[in-house]
Design an enzyme around this catalytic site. Sequence first.
Site, short mmCIF file in Angstrom:
data_model
loop_
_atom_site.label_atom_id
_atom_site.label_comp_id
_atom_site.label_asym_id
_atom_site.label_seq_id
_atom_site.Cartn_x
_atom_site.Cartn_y
_atom_site.Cartn_z
N GLY A 223 0.84 -1.20 0.00
CA GLY A 223 0.00 0.00 0.00
C GLY A 223 0.87 1.24 0.00
CG ASN A 224 -0.08 4.74 -1.46
OD1 ASN A 224 -0.74 5.62 -0.90
ND2 ASN A 224 -0.51 4.12 -2.56
NE ARG A 225 4.05 7.84 5.38
CZ ARG A 225 4.86 8.85 5.61
NH1 ARG A 225 5.97 8.96 4.91
NH2 ARG A 225 4.57 9.76 6.51
CB ALA A 290 -1.78 7.63 -3.86
#
Length: 420
Positions: A223-225, A290
């Site tokens: 995943g990402n932030r 994102a």
Amino acid sequence: MGVPLSGKTIVLGVTGSIAAFKAPHIVTRLVASGANVVVAMTANATRFIAPLTFETLSGNQVIVEMFPETKRGVRPVEEAVSGGERLRHIHLAEAADLAIIAPASANIIGKMATGVADDFLSTELMAMTCPVIVAPAMNVHMMESDAVTANVETLRARGVVIVEAETGRLASGAVGKGRLADTDAIVDLALEMLAPPQDLEGRSIVVTAGPTREALDPVRFIGNRSSGRMGYALAERAMARGATVTLVSGPTSLETPDGVTFIRVETTLEMRDAVMDAARDADLLVMAAAPADYAPVDASVEKIKKSAETLTVALERTPDILTTFAGTKRQGQGVVGFALETSDELAEGRKKLESKGLDLVVVNNPRDVGAGFDVETNVATIITRSGKELAPGLVTKVDLADIILSTTVDELGWESSDGA
Ligand code: CTP
């Protein structure tokens, strides 16, 4: 129309007057209009009405003391207004879009006019730069005294909006000027001052937000932030400005804004499918999400067990949603993209504007102070297809959302035409 005050923070100052019992109605209506309401009371006001009433109606901690203790079960100011862990009165003053003092006693009017800051509310008011509404309420002789008359005129001359007290029967039994103005009229004035233009009325807008997750196995993912805050702010403000909004969101911890059509997705492929479907007939696609650019080639059906010292996972590119949409988009459909860059931001942003067929790109660098993932503020440069560049500096994500939407309306020439 959506909730007109969503994303707006209003400080309601309640001071020592019997009319304080009418102030809860102001809170109720402002909250119903989507505002985040923080009530600040003077110590005298608490003799007329309990802070608990306002806490219950606003969902936020009521501030009386300069240094109050946080109670259980209510949202402390530090959360109601993010960043509030800094000097509270200063931060709240900066975060406020509007202050309303209702009822305003002779005392607070005098303090405001002469620059006395000896409790939380008066200090707060001195630190504020936003518009202020003052609605006086007091005994007729006090109201008509030279001191109050002069102080009210001083405030008016400084740009404070005075909602005149009404004439009628007062608490003392006397008849005269001094009754708090109709609370609905006070709220209507606040709405007039803060409500956004309905320049997106009739427009249908798809906004994406948050990260996507690509499974490695049944319990792990890539995943990402991204927190989703920018996309959620865009969805809220677009609705407040009259648009019909579909919010396609990856996993976030944010509350779903009232009134949006909400589509929850997990992976980039799911987001692509949802976007291609929802945006087909939309007027505008705003890709604030994102999405993961790579996903594991084969997600393991079973949990990956710990064995070798190193683990190599093969990843493959996911489809680029904006590029896919650009390939099918109709004439007149607008597209807004984001470019998250850690170096050479503007040049990279311009490249993305071209390669992804955007009308507008919002470029930011998460390393800038106040920008990035889990904060309420952002620093960005907006570049349009027609070559305009706009750098509003450090602003809240809600304010940036409004700036992005206004720039989009401008770029697409929507202000001169009716919504489709
Ligand atoms: N985006 C997209 N589909 C993807 C990845 C990103 O539509 N699979 C969109 C994002 O929502 C954003 C824009 O493309 O509006 C730019 O995203 P960004 O991560 O900055 O760029 P990438 O295209 O992923 O390129 P790179 O990571 O190489 O900078």
